[in-house]
Design a protein around this motif. Structure first.
Motif, PDB file in Angstrom:
ATOM      1  N   GLU A  49     -70.460 -19.654 -29.669  1.00  0.00           N
ATOM      2  CA  GLU A  49     -70.005 -18.536 -30.535  1.00  0.00           C
ATOM      3  C   GLU A  49     -68.543 -18.437 -30.318  1.00  0.00           C
ATOM      4  N   ASN A  50     -67.974 -18.647 -29.119  1.00  0.00           N
ATOM      5  CA  ASN A  50     -66.483 -18.345 -29.012  1.00  0.00           C
ATOM      6  C   ASN A  50     -65.687 -19.798 -28.627  1.00  0.00           C
ATOM      7  N   GLN A  51     -66.253 -20.887 -28.824  1.00  0.00           N
ATOM      8  CA  GLN A  51     -65.731 -22.103 -28.369  1.00  0.00           C
ATOM      9  C   GLN A  51     -64.260 -22.197 -29.354  1.00  0.00           C
ATOM     10  N   TYR A  52     -64.314 -21.757 -30.733  1.00  0.00           N
ATOM     11  CA  TYR A  52     -63.188 -21.927 -31.266  1.00  0.00           C
ATOM     12  C   TYR A  52     -62.238 -20.744 -31.325  1.00  0.00           C
ATOM     13  N   ASP A  53     -62.245 -19.822 -30.670  1.00  0.00           N
ATOM     14  CA  ASP A  53     -61.304 -18.799 -30.275  1.00  0.00           C
ATOM     15  C   ASP A  53     -60.687 -18.589 -28.926  1.00  0.00           C
ATOM     16  N   VAL A  54     -61.100 -19.774 -28.273  1.00  0.00           N
ATOM     17  CA  VAL A  54     -60.351 -19.810 -26.829  1.00  0.00           C
ATOM     18  C   VAL A  54     -59.645 -21.100 -26.668  1.00  0.00           C
ATOM     19  N   GLY A  55     -58.509 -20.620 -26.149  1.00  0.00           N
ATOM     20  CA  GLY A  55     -57.268 -21.815 -26.006  1.00  0.00           C
ATOM     21  C   GLY A  55     -56.784 -21.685 -24.583  1.00  0.00           C
ATOM     22  N   CYS A  56     -55.894 -22.786 -24.472  1.00  0.00           N
ATOM     23  CA  CYS A  56     -55.632 -23.131 -23.063  1.00  0.00           C
ATOM     24  C   CYS A  56     -54.229 -23.925 -23.234  1.00  0.00           C
ATOM     25  N   VAL A  57     -53.193 -23.431 -22.496  1.00  0.00           N
ATOM     26  CA  VAL A  57     -51.677 -23.912 -22.705  1.00  0.00           C
ATOM     27  C   VAL A  57     -51.831 -24.683 -21.170  1.00  0.00           C
ATOM     28  N   ILE A  58     -51.330 -25.881 -21.154  1.00  0.00           N
ATOM     29  CA  ILE A  58     -51.000 -26.736 -19.946  1.00  0.00           C
ATOM     30  C   ILE A  58     -49.399 -27.173 -19.855  1.00  0.00           C
ATOM     31  N   GLY A  59     -48.995 -26.885 -18.701  1.00  0.00           N
ATOM     32  CA  GLY A  59     -47.534 -27.362 -18.452  1.00  0.00           C
ATOM     33  C   GLY A  59     -47.582 -28.433 -17.495  1.00  0.00           C
ATOM     34  N   SER A  60     -47.027 -29.613 -17.878  1.00  0.00           N
ATOM     35  CA  SER A  60     -47.069 -30.786 -16.843  1.00  0.00           C
ATOM     36  C   SER A  60     -45.776 -31.449 -16.748  1.00  0.00           C
ATOM     37  N   GLY A  61     -45.302 -31.845 -15.797  1.00  0.00           N
ATOM     38  CA  GLY A  61     -43.971 -32.718 -15.820  1.00  0.00           C
ATOM     39  C   GLY A  61     -44.053 -33.832 -16.487  1.00  0.00           C
ATOM     40  N   ILE A  62     -45.044 -34.739 -16.082  1.00  0.00           N
ATOM     41  CA  ILE A  62     -45.159 -36.206 -16.927  1.00  0.00           C
ATOM     42  C   ILE A  62     -46.422 -36.655 -16.657  1.00  0.00           C
ATOM     43  N   GLY A  63     -47.447 -35.740 -16.914  1.00  0.00           N
ATOM     44  CA  GLY A  63     -48.920 -36.237 -16.870  1.00  0.00           C
ATOM     45  C   GLY A  63     -49.426 -37.523 -17.603  1.00  0.00           C
ATOM     46  N   GLY A  64     -50.151 -38.230 -16.816  1.00  0.00           N
ATOM     47  CA  GLY A  64     -50.508 -39.263 -17.566  1.00  0.00           C
ATOM     48  C   GLY A  64     -49.994 -40.705 -17.316  1.00  0.00           C
ATOM     49  N   ILE A  65     -48.797 -40.416 -16.691  1.00  0.00           N
ATOM     50  CA  ILE A  65     -47.901 -41.856 -16.662  1.00  0.00           C
ATOM     51  C   ILE A  65     -48.700 -42.828 -15.957  1.00  0.00           C
ATOM     52  N   THR A  66     -49.694 -42.401 -14.759  1.00  0.00           N
ATOM     53  CA  THR A  66     -50.173 -43.626 -14.240  1.00  0.00           C
ATOM     54  C   THR A  66     -51.140 -44.267 -15.080  1.00  0.00           C
ATOM     55  N   THR A  67     -51.693 -43.690 -16.126  1.00  0.00           N
ATOM     56  CA  THR A  67     -52.611 -44.450 -16.912  1.00  0.00           C
ATOM     57  C   THR A  67     -51.666 -45.517 -17.925  1.00  0.00           C
ATOM     58  N   VAL A  68     -50.701 -44.864 -18.168  1.00  0.00           N
ATOM     59  CA  VAL A  68     -49.855 -45.729 -19.023  1.00  0.00           C
ATOM     60  C   VAL A  68     -49.200 -47.014 -18.215  1.00  0.00           C
ATOM     61  N   VAL A  69     -48.914 -46.726 -17.097  1.00  0.00           N
ATOM     62  CA  VAL A  69     -48.208 -47.956 -16.364  1.00  0.00           C
ATOM     63  C   VAL A  69     -49.389 -48.975 -15.802  1.00  0.00           C
ATOM     64  N   GLU A  70     -50.689 -48.417 -15.690  1.00  0.00           N
ATOM     65  CA  GLU A  70     -51.699 -49.509 -15.401  1.00  0.00           C
ATOM     66  C   GLU A  70     -52.027 -50.156 -16.815  1.00  0.00           C
ATOM     67  N   ALA A  71     -51.992 -49.464 -17.861  1.00  0.00           N
ATOM     68  CA  ALA A  71     -52.218 -50.158 -19.079  1.00  0.00           C
ATOM     69  C   ALA A  71     -51.116 -51.453 -19.219  1.00  0.00           C
ATOM     70  N   PHE A  72     -49.657 -50.804 -19.201  1.00  0.00           N
ATOM     71  CA  PHE A  72     -48.930 -51.819 -19.246  1.00  0.00           C
ATOM     72  C   PHE A  72     -48.929 -53.101 -18.336  1.00  0.00           C
ATOM     73  N   ASN A  73     -49.382 -52.916 -17.202  1.00  0.00           N
ATOM     74  CA  ASN A  73     -49.598 -53.988 -16.121  1.00  0.00           C
ATOM     75  C   ASN A  73     -50.775 -54.982 -16.634  1.00  0.00           C
ATOM     76  N   GLY A  74     -51.693 -54.162 -17.227  1.00  0.00           N
ATOM     77  CA  GLY A  74     -53.071 -55.028 -17.593  1.00  0.00           C
ATOM     78  C   GLY A  74     -52.550 -55.698 -18.688  1.00  0.00           C
ATOM     79  N   PHE A  75     -51.907 -55.293 -19.612  1.00  0.00           N
ATOM     80  CA  PHE A  75     -51.525 -56.048 -20.743  1.00  0.00           C
ATOM     81  C   PHE A  75     -50.647 -57.252 -20.566  1.00  0.00           C
ATOM     82  N   ASN A  76     -49.630 -56.825 -19.447  1.00  0.00           N
ATOM     83  CA  ASN A  76     -48.982 -58.108 -19.060  1.00  0.00           C
ATOM     84  C   ASN A  76     -49.617 -59.104 -18.351  1.00  0.00           C
ATOM     85  N   ALA A  77     -50.585 -58.634 -17.526  1.00  0.00           N
ATOM     86  CA  ALA A  77     -51.539 -59.789 -16.857  1.00  0.00           C
ATOM     87  C   ALA A  77     -52.437 -60.308 -17.722  1.00  0.00           C
ATOM     88  N   LYS A  78     -52.948 -59.506 -18.766  1.00  0.00           N
ATOM     89  CA  LYS A  78     -54.427 -60.222 -19.318  1.00  0.00           C
ATOM     90  C   LYS A  78     -54.167 -60.081 -20.892  1.00  0.00           C
TER      91      LYS A  78
END
Length: 135
Positions: free
Chosen positions: A96-125
């Motif tokens: 009933e309320n799932q579309y009325d609830v929001g969340c604000v997130i602050g992050s310095g550089i979130g997700g960079i680990t995944t980006v680096v792993e993808a970059f390295n994986g692409f370079n390797a394979k």
């Protein structure tokens, strides 16, 4: 257009000085630093071997190994903080309320680990070295 009001009803925090709002604030007031030796990767190749890492948080116990493979560490930390914010607000998300609830997130550089792993994986394979869920 009419202005919409926003109300902050709950807070959550995961940081190098604490894994909850109260723990972080208490440590800040006590003058404790969240800076320590880097443990999340081999820092021998970088000039600075200290950083502010989130520690003493059992992400595997919270999400399980399977989900941990699907999410970046930054996503997991954000979810832990969001859960605290919902609890702090006393809000339970329902159909009933799932579309009325929001969340604000602050992050310095979130997700960079995944980006680096993808970059390295692409370079390797090539494209076979990149997870299809990287997007």
């Amino acid at each position: 257009m009419a202005e919409k009001r926003v109300v902050i009803t709950g807070m959550g925090l995961v940081s190098p000085v604490g894994n909850t709002v109260n723990e972080s604030w208490d440590n800040i007031k006590a003058g404790k630093s969240g800076i320590d030796w880097i443990t999340l990767f081999d820092a021998n190749l970088v000039a600075n071997r200290t950083a502010g890492e989130v520690k003493n948080l059992d992400l595997e116990g919270k999400f399980g190994k399977r989900e941990m493979r699907r999410m970046d560490r930054a996503q997991m930390l954000a979810l832990v903080a969001a859960e605290e914010a919902l609890q702090d607000a006393g809000i339970e998300i329902t159909p009933e309320n799932q579309y009325d609830v929001g969340c604000v997130i602050g992050s310095g550089i979130g997700g960079i680990t995944t980006v680096v792993e993808a970059f390295n994986g692409f370079n390797a394979k090539g494209h076979r070295g990149v997870s299809p869920v990287i997007v």
